[in-house]
Design a protein around this motif. Structure first.
Motif, PDB file in Angstrom:
ATOM      1  N   LEU A  90     -24.736   7.300 -17.527  1.00  7.19           N
ATOM      2  CA  LEU A  90     -24.272   7.225 -18.947  1.00  7.19           C
ATOM      3  C   LEU A  90     -22.952   6.915 -18.935  1.00  7.19           C
ATOM      4  CD1 LEU A  90     -26.392   9.894 -20.667  1.00  7.19           C
ATOM      5  CD2 LEU A  90     -26.843   7.671 -20.289  1.00  7.19           C
ATOM      6  N   GLN A  91     -22.377   5.951 -19.433  1.00  8.07           N
ATOM      7  CA  GLN A  91     -21.050   5.692 -19.809  1.00  8.07           C
ATOM      8  C   GLN A  91     -20.411   6.163 -20.915  1.00  8.07           C
ATOM      9  OE1 GLN A  91     -21.370   1.153 -19.584  1.00  8.07           O
ATOM     10  NE2 GLN A  91     -21.110   1.294 -17.300  1.00  8.07           N
ATOM     11  N   ARG A  92     -20.624   7.439 -20.700  1.00 12.57           N
ATOM     12  CA  ARG A  92     -19.882   8.425 -21.884  1.00 12.57           C
ATOM     13  C   ARG A  92     -19.483   9.829 -21.134  1.00 12.57           C
ATOM     14  NH1 ARG A  92     -21.248  12.848 -24.635  1.00 12.57           N
ATOM     15  NH2 ARG A  92     -22.196  12.295 -26.689  1.00 12.57           N
ATOM     16  N   PRO A  93     -18.390  10.330 -21.717  1.00 12.78           N
ATOM     17  CA  PRO A  93     -18.211  11.770 -21.026  1.00 12.78           C
ATOM     18  C   PRO A  93     -19.285  12.695 -21.397  1.00 12.78           C
ATOM     19  CG  PRO A  93     -16.373  10.851 -22.233  1.00 12.78           C
ATOM     20  CD  PRO A  93     -17.446   9.855 -22.525  1.00 12.78           C
ATOM     21  N   LEU A  94     -19.549  13.472 -20.522  1.00  8.45           N
ATOM     22  CA  LEU A  94     -20.602  14.337 -20.509  1.00  8.45           C
ATOM     23  C   LEU A  94     -20.250  16.067 -20.180  1.00  8.45           C
ATOM     24  CD1 LEU A  94     -23.756  12.754 -18.400  1.00  8.45           C
ATOM     25  CD2 LEU A  94     -23.174  12.799 -20.731  1.00  8.45           C
TER      26      LEU A  94
END
Length: 254
Positions: free
Chosen positions: A193-197
């Protein structure tokens, strides 16, 4: 709805544990267990946990033999139910209130149910600065972790046969990831996933002892990836120089 087991280990870090809990309490997606493995802390952790009256919390408070012994306790408890397991240590946090919802949506929307999900993260430096770090392609696991382990969701059926090798005091998470991915079709079994987790606390033990950790990484590559001694040492040297340069830049405030 995809269920999650979130394992948090803690030892004398009540303030960090509170930060972790607040990030879980804020989640809009509520289908998760919070498995807390505390190493018999003396700072009021157990009393605070018991005061929460948190329905999602499963609390164990007892002495352990170290970080990965505690994580193995959590792992064995986590895989008793279906779904995915995340290891989110005390002091680490989910990046925002929508993380679990977005991870669940990615899993539920996949054509083939993934075995492993990971993504970007924020790295919280000792000075408080939050650095957005992009996850590397999963194929880069041969040269190091593709992201912080606090972004990594392991499918429980496969995880059930795994454990952290406790002879590695700092890099057992890297070793376990290599073993978990072995034999999988990385093109279909992995989602990035190209979003901060997560917000990863960079003051943890493995970061403070980074030079020791990269030596363990070298040993792991030789044993589990069958690297030659020459190739493994060359990669170790590259990581050593990179780590040293980061320390120098930080000292110069660059």
């Amino acid at each position: 709805m995809t269920p999650f087991s979130i394992v948090t280990i803690s030892w004398n870090n009540l303030e960090g544990l509170k930060q972790t809990y607040e990030s879980l309490r804020a989640q809009t997606y509520r289908n998760f267990r919070w498995i807390v493995i505390d190493g018999a802390s003396k700072d009021g952790t157990l009393a605070w946990l018991q005061s929460l009256n948190e329905a999602n919390a499963e609390i164990t408070c007892e002495p352990d033999k170290g970080i990965y012994d505690a994580m193995n306790k959590g792992l064995r408890q986590a895989v008793q139910t279906p779904g995915y397991t995340l290891f989110l240590n005390s002091g680490d946090s989910l990046a925002d209130a929508g993380v679990l919802a977005d991870v669940a949506a990615a899993i539920d929307g996949a054509a083939v149910a993934p075995k492993f999900v990971y993504g970007d993260f924020f790295r919280r430096e000792p000075n408080g600065y939050m650095r957005h770090t992009t996850a590397r392609p999963i194929e880069r696991v041969r040269v190091g972790l593709p992201a912080s382990h606090q972004t990594m969701y392991f499918e429980n059926e496969r995880l059930r046969g795994m454990s952290f090798r406790e002879n590695y005091k700092l890099s057992a998470d890297y070793c376990m990831l290599i073993e978990f991915l072995d034999g999988l079709d990385l093109g279909t079994a992995v989602i990035c996933l190209q979003r901060p987790l997560c917000i990863f606390d960079a003051t943890g033990v493995s970061n403070m002892r980074r030079f020791e950790a990269i030596k363990e990484d070298m040993q792991i590559r030789m044993r589990f990836l069958k690297y030659s001694a020459v190739k493994a040492f060359a990669l170790y040297l590259a990581h050593y120089l990179h780590t040293h340069s980061k320390i120098v830049r930080a000292a110069l405030n660059r």
